[in-house]
Design a protein around this motif. Structure first.
Motif, short mmCIF file in Angstrom:
data_model
loop_
_atom_site.label_atom_id
_atom_site.label_comp_id
_atom_site.label_asym_id
_atom_site.label_seq_id
_atom_site.Cartn_x
_atom_site.Cartn_y
_atom_site.Cartn_z
N SER A 249 37.05 34.51 39.91
CA SER A 249 35.62 34.22 40.06
C SER A 249 34.82 34.65 38.83
CB SER A 249 35.07 34.93 41.30
OG SER A 249 35.04 36.34 41.16
N THR A 250 35.40 35.47 37.93
CA THR A 250 34.68 35.87 36.72
C THR A 250 34.49 34.71 35.75
OG1 THR A 250 36.72 36.52 35.58
CG2 THR A 250 35.57 38.23 36.85
N HIS A 251 35.29 33.67 35.90
CA HIS A 251 35.20 32.53 34.98
C HIS A 251 35.22 31.20 35.73
CE1 HIS A 251 39.36 33.88 35.48
NE2 HIS A 251 39.77 32.65 35.27
N GLY A 252 34.66 31.22 36.95
CA GLY A 252 34.44 29.99 37.69
C GLY A 252 35.67 29.29 38.18
N ARG A 253 36.76 30.03 38.41
CA ARG A 253 38.01 29.40 38.85
C ARG A 253 38.43 29.83 40.26
NH1 ARG A 253 36.64 27.50 34.57
NH2 ARG A 253 38.01 26.55 33.02
N GLY A 254 37.52 30.50 40.99
CA GLY A 254 37.89 30.94 42.33
C GLY A 254 36.69 31.49 43.07
N ARG A 255 36.90 31.79 44.37
CA ARG A 255 35.83 32.29 45.21
C ARG A 255 35.53 33.75 44.90
NH1 ARG A 255 36.42 33.14 50.32
NH2 ARG A 255 38.71 33.30 50.22
N ALA A 256 34.26 34.06 44.78
CA ALA A 256 33.85 35.45 44.59
C ALA A 256 33.93 36.20 45.91
CB ALA A 256 32.42 35.50 44.04
N PRO A 257 34.12 37.49 45.87
CA PRO A 257 34.14 38.26 47.12
C PRO A 257 32.76 38.32 47.76
CG PRO A 257 34.23 39.71 45.22
CD PRO A 257 34.37 38.32 44.70
N SER A 258 32.74 38.61 49.05
CA SER A 258 31.49 38.79 49.78
C SER A 258 31.73 39.83 50.87
CB SER A 258 31.01 37.47 50.38
OG SER A 258 31.99 36.93 51.25
N PHE A 259 30.79 40.04 51.74
CA PHE A 259 30.91 41.08 52.75
C PHE A 259 32.17 40.89 53.59
CE2 PHE A 259 29.81 42.80 57.00
CZ PHE A 259 29.67 44.13 56.64
N CYS A 260 33.06 41.88 53.56
CA CYS A 260 34.31 41.87 54.33
C CYS A 260 35.24 40.71 53.99
CB CYS A 260 34.03 41.87 55.83
SG CYS A 260 33.30 43.41 56.41
N ASP A 261 35.08 40.14 52.81
CA ASP A 261 35.92 39.02 52.39
C ASP A 261 36.27 39.20 50.92
OD1 ASP A 261 37.19 36.65 51.82
OD2 ASP A 261 35.46 35.36 52.25
N ASP A 262 37.54 39.34 50.60
CA ASP A 262 37.97 39.53 49.22
C ASP A 262 37.80 38.29 48.37
OD1 ASP A 262 38.69 42.08 49.87
OD2 ASP A 262 40.86 41.72 49.87
N GLY A 263 37.58 37.14 48.99
CA GLY A 263 37.56 35.91 48.21
C GLY A 263 38.91 35.69 47.57
N ASP A 264 38.92 35.25 46.30
CA ASP A 264 40.18 35.05 45.59
C ASP A 264 40.51 36.21 44.66
OD1 ASP A 264 40.75 32.54 46.71
OD2 ASP A 264 39.38 31.55 45.32
N GLN A 265 39.73 37.27 44.72
CA GLN A 265 39.97 38.42 43.86
C GLN A 265 41.19 39.20 44.34
OE1 GLN A 265 36.46 40.59 42.86
NE2 GLN A 265 37.56 42.36 42.04
N LYS A 266 42.05 39.62 43.40
CA LYS A 266 43.28 40.33 43.72
C LYS A 266 43.24 41.80 43.29
CE LYS A 266 45.60 36.72 45.30
NZ LYS A 266 44.54 35.70 45.18
N LEU A 267 42.51 42.11 42.23
CA LEU A 267 42.48 43.45 41.69
C LEU A 267 41.07 44.03 41.81
CD1 LEU A 267 44.55 43.01 38.40
CD2 LEU A 267 45.35 43.90 40.58
N TRP A 268 41.01 45.35 42.08
CA TRP A 268 39.73 46.02 42.30
C TRP A 268 39.74 47.33 41.52
CZ3 TRP A 268 36.32 43.15 45.14
CH2 TRP A 268 36.87 42.07 45.84
N GLY A 269 39.11 47.31 40.35
CA GLY A 269 39.09 48.51 39.52
C GLY A 269 40.44 48.90 38.97
N PRO A 270 41.28 47.95 38.52
CA PRO A 270 42.67 48.25 38.15
C PRO A 270 42.78 49.09 36.88
CG PRO A 270 42.12 46.03 37.46
CD PRO A 270 40.95 46.53 38.26
N HIS A 271 43.95 49.72 36.72
CA HIS A 271 44.25 50.55 35.56
C HIS A 271 45.70 50.35 35.12
CE1 HIS A 271 40.60 52.68 36.76
NE2 HIS A 271 40.63 53.32 35.61
N ASN A 272 45.91 50.58 33.80
CA ASN A 272 47.25 50.84 33.26
C ASN A 272 48.25 49.71 33.47
OD1 ASN A 272 49.85 53.32 33.81
ND2 ASN A 272 49.18 52.41 31.92
N ALA A 273 47.88 48.47 33.14
CA ALA A 273 48.86 47.39 33.17
C ALA A 273 49.89 47.59 32.07
CB ALA A 273 48.16 46.04 33.01
#
Length: 457
Positions: A249-273
């Motif tokens: 959703s950061t670049h218009g390719r998926g659903r943004a998250p909303s209340f109680c719904d992750d949308g298409d987002q998979k990572l939340w504040g990730p670290h250390n790939a």
């Protein structure tokens, strides 16, 4: 530590047969020393520095320690600043030091990676003035003064990567500022966290690169963005983004998250790939602000397909959850070593479909020194939420730690004398009820798997 009010520190669990046995390098956040500990939780060597950690450290094959340091009075105060990198010999003598902390160039951030040729790839941040931000396309309503660690910033961060040679020269630079736009290989300068952002910036520090790793095979580097919830791979020669994953959703390719719904987002504040030998990518997904419930996970991602092919997460989400910092390291035997920063926990898990925790260490290093027992009174309380000292951490937090095998070249021929961190710390993994409790938990997990798997069928 999550969900309880007190626990002893030190090693609580240790399955010698299943572990990747070795030494663990630990730079506690509120300690200027860096420690090498054995599997029993005893210190075998200590490096001293004038800096608090900032925040990464590596033990080199020649026995030297390369360590970040937090400078005083950084000109940039957001996003996990450090400012310095030092190389210390075995006796803590400074061999080499690089400092970046000035108004024009900004400040070194908190992560770096050592390349095969000995050069260092490091992340830095500088604050761009409002007029330049607007000229680049930033909406003026998203330029506001913000206070960080006692300083005020107005503008937007240009996050960038530099390569530092062994003489301290900057021989390569790459800037996000040169790759702005709305395309799949660009960063949208008007993307921002929602307000309020949980102590983080919705204006100035819109990205936060909290991890970097170099892949010599393809001459590329990978960075992890806490705020956007993404991993990026950059071709070093062209400077182009060639892969991204985590939040379309950061670049218009998926659903943004909303209340109680992750949308298409998979990572939340990730670290250390990090790059794995099989071509996949390992990342610590903090789960920070996840609408469908906050929990941390460690994920292995197939770079070709974008599929999650392995994960570790606790059965009860709060048993493994750190909203800030943290990391994961894939070990040569297939196990995964995890640092959960908020509670000061280090642990090792097996691979496979049903990972087991086989080594667990609760850090004893507090503000006033090591303690044999951690309880709710050791919660970090600050006058206001900040980046470097966020509330809901415990005082014993560790940004990141690394495991090295017992036969690692960096310790060959070195005098290693095991010493207890604190005389009150016991060998709990050999005692009751920890020993029996661990065996019983294995049986309960097996029974639970049989129940759930038969239910799914």
């Amino acid at each position: 530590m999550a969900g309880v009010f007190g626990a002893p520190t030190g090693v609580l669990r240790y399955d010698k047969e299943k572990c990747y046995n070795g030494y663990t390098l630990v730079p506690p956040f509120f300690d200027k020393n860096t420690y090498l500990i054995n599997m029993e939780g005893e210190v075998v060597h200590t490096w001293k520095s004038k800096y608090f950690p900032g925040l990464t450290a590596y033990l080199q094959p020649d026995g030297t320690l390369v360590r970040g340091g937090r400078v005083e009075n950084p000109v940039v105060r957001f996003g996990g600043i450090s400012g310095a990198i030092q190389k210390l010999d075995w006796d803590s003598n400074v061999i080499w030091e690089f400092v970046l902390n000035d108004e024009e160039r900004g400040t070194l951030s908190h992560n770096f990676n050592i390349m095969p040729n000995g050069n260092i790839l490091a992340v830095a941040e500088r604050l761009m003035p409002p007029e330049e931000c607007i000229a680049k396309g930033r909406d003026p309503q998203w330029i506001k003064a913000e206070r960080f660690e006692g300083g005020v910033h107005t503008g937007v961060a240009d996050v960038y990567v530099i390569e530092i040679d062994q003489q301290g020269n900057i021989v390569y630079e790459w800037h996000v500022w040169d790759h702005l736009g709305k395309g799949p290989d660009q960063w949208d300068l008007n993307w921002h966290l929602p307000e309020p952002a949980g102590g983080y910036s919705a204006y100035s520090n819109w990205l936060i690169f909290n991890g970097i790793e170099y892949n010599a095979k393809y001459d590329e580097f990978m960075v992890t963005s806490r705020c956007m919830g993404e991993i990026y791979i950059i071709d070093r020669k062209s400077g182009s983004m060639i892969w991204r994953w985590g939040n379309p959703s950061t670049h218009g390719r998926g659903r943004a998250p909303s209340f109680c719904d992750d949308g298409d987002q998979k990572l939340w504040g990730p670290h250390n790939a990090s790059f794995l030998e099989n071509g996949n990518i390992l990342v610590h997904d903090n789960g920070w602000g996840r609408p469908q419930g906050q929990r941390s996970r460690v994920l292995e991602i197939d770079r070709r397909t974008g599929e999650i092919v392995w994960k570790y997460e606790a059965q009860r989400p709060l048993n493994f959850h750190s909203p800030y910092q943290s990391g994961a390291q894939r070990l040569p035997n297939g196990n995964t070593f995890i640092c959960s920063t908020a509670s000061g926990q280090l642990f090792e898990v097996t691979g496979g479909k049903h990972p087991q925790v086989i080594w667990e260490f609760l850090s004893p290093w507090m503000l006033e020194g090591p303690e044999p027992f951690l309880d709710d009174s050791h919660a970090l309380i600050t006058p206001h939420r900040t980046h470097m000292y966020p509330e809901n951490h415990m005082q014993n937090f560790i940004h990141r730690a690394r495991r090295y095998p017992y036969d690692y070249a960096g310790v060959a021929g070195k005098k290693l004398t095991p010493q207890p961190i604190h005389k009150g710390i016991q060998r709990y993994w050999e005692m009751e009820p920890w020993k029996t409790g661990y065996e019983m938990s294995k049986k309960r997990r097996a029974q639970a798997r049989l129940y759930t798997e038969s239910d799914e069928e």
